[in-house]
Motif scaffolding. Structure first.
Motif, PDB file in Angstrom:
ATOM      1  N   LEU A   1       0.884  -1.350  -0.020  1.00 44.15           N
ATOM      2  CA  LEU A   1      -0.056   0.050   0.114  1.00 44.15           C
ATOM      3  C   LEU A   1       0.735   1.261   0.040  1.00 44.15           C
ATOM      4  O   LEU A   1       0.150   2.517  -0.243  1.00 44.15           O
TER       5      LEU A   1
ATOM      6  N   ILE B   1     -10.196  -0.106  -0.918  1.00 36.58           N
ATOM      7  CA  ILE B   1      -9.966  -1.233  -1.712  1.00 36.58           C
ATOM      8  C   ILE B   1     -11.443  -1.458  -2.321  1.00 36.58           C
ATOM      9  O   ILE B   1     -12.271  -1.856  -1.123  1.00 36.58           O
TER      10      ILE B   1
ATOM     11  N   LYS C   1      -9.002  -3.967  -5.646  1.00 40.19           N
ATOM     12  CA  LYS C   1      -8.219  -2.876  -6.501  1.00 40.19           C
ATOM     13  C   LYS C   1      -8.072  -1.364  -5.596  1.00 40.19           C
ATOM     14  O   LYS C   1      -9.247  -1.251  -5.058  1.00 40.19           O
ATOM     15  N   ILE C   2      -7.184  -0.805  -5.595  1.00 42.37           N
ATOM     16  CA  ILE C   2      -7.044   0.261  -4.821  1.00 42.37           C
ATOM     17  C   ILE C   2      -8.260   1.637  -5.593  1.00 42.37           C
ATOM     18  O   ILE C   2      -7.842   1.774  -6.626  1.00 42.37           O
TER      19      ILE C   2
END
Length: 159
Positions: free
Chosen positions: A118, A130, A135-136
């Motif tokens: 991260l 997230i 996925k961020i």
């Protein structure tokens, strides 16, 4: 012929490395919460995950803790994971703080795996949202609340 063969070989090697280095589930890391339970971020696949970097000495962090606890309890489709960003803090001190603030979500201490996946927070508090796919979706430095989290999640879903 030799150049063509070498290009194809480099392409295949590069493509093979790409396949093996891109995680299928998106971001994932291991952590042990303060109660000793070992977990993986991927266990929460299908839910929104808010990873919140915080510290006991940080006034804005302390201010948002009740809001994050309520968010964690009130949303079946989301989970909050607190990452205490105080290397060297004693477990007893952290447990007392968690009890004092009635924190309802899992708390872990920062570790290399979390930072590798991260990145270092630029300030505290920092929340990383997230998506259910792993996925961020968003990185926020500063305080968040339920309203802002809902707005960020809603805007991501509309893309």
């Amino acid at each position: 012929f030799y150049r063509l063969l070498m290009r194809k070989l480099f392409f295949l090697i590069g493509f093979s490395l790409l396949i093996h280095t891109v995680p299928v589930l998106g971001v994932d890391f291991d952590f042990t919460d303060i109660t000793g339970n070992k977990q993986k971020l991927s266990e929460y696949k299908g839910k929104w995950v808010i990873v919140n970097f915080w510290a006991t000495w940080c006034p804005p962090c302390r201010h948002e803790l009740p809001e994050l606890s309520d968010y964690h309890l009130d949303h079946e489709d989301a989970v909050v994971i607190g990452v205490n960003y105080e290397p060297g803090i004693k477990d007893e001190k952290l447990k007392k703080f968690i009890d004092l603030y009635l924190i309802s979500y899992p708390i872990t201490k920062v570790n290399d795996d979390i930072i590798d996946k991260l990145g270092e927070p630029r300030g505290l508090p920092t929340s990383i949202i997230i998506s259910p796919e792993g996925k961020i979706a968003k990185r926020v430095t500063g305080m968040v609340d339920a309203r802002s989290l809902d707005k960020m999640i809603s805007s991501y879903q509309q893309k």
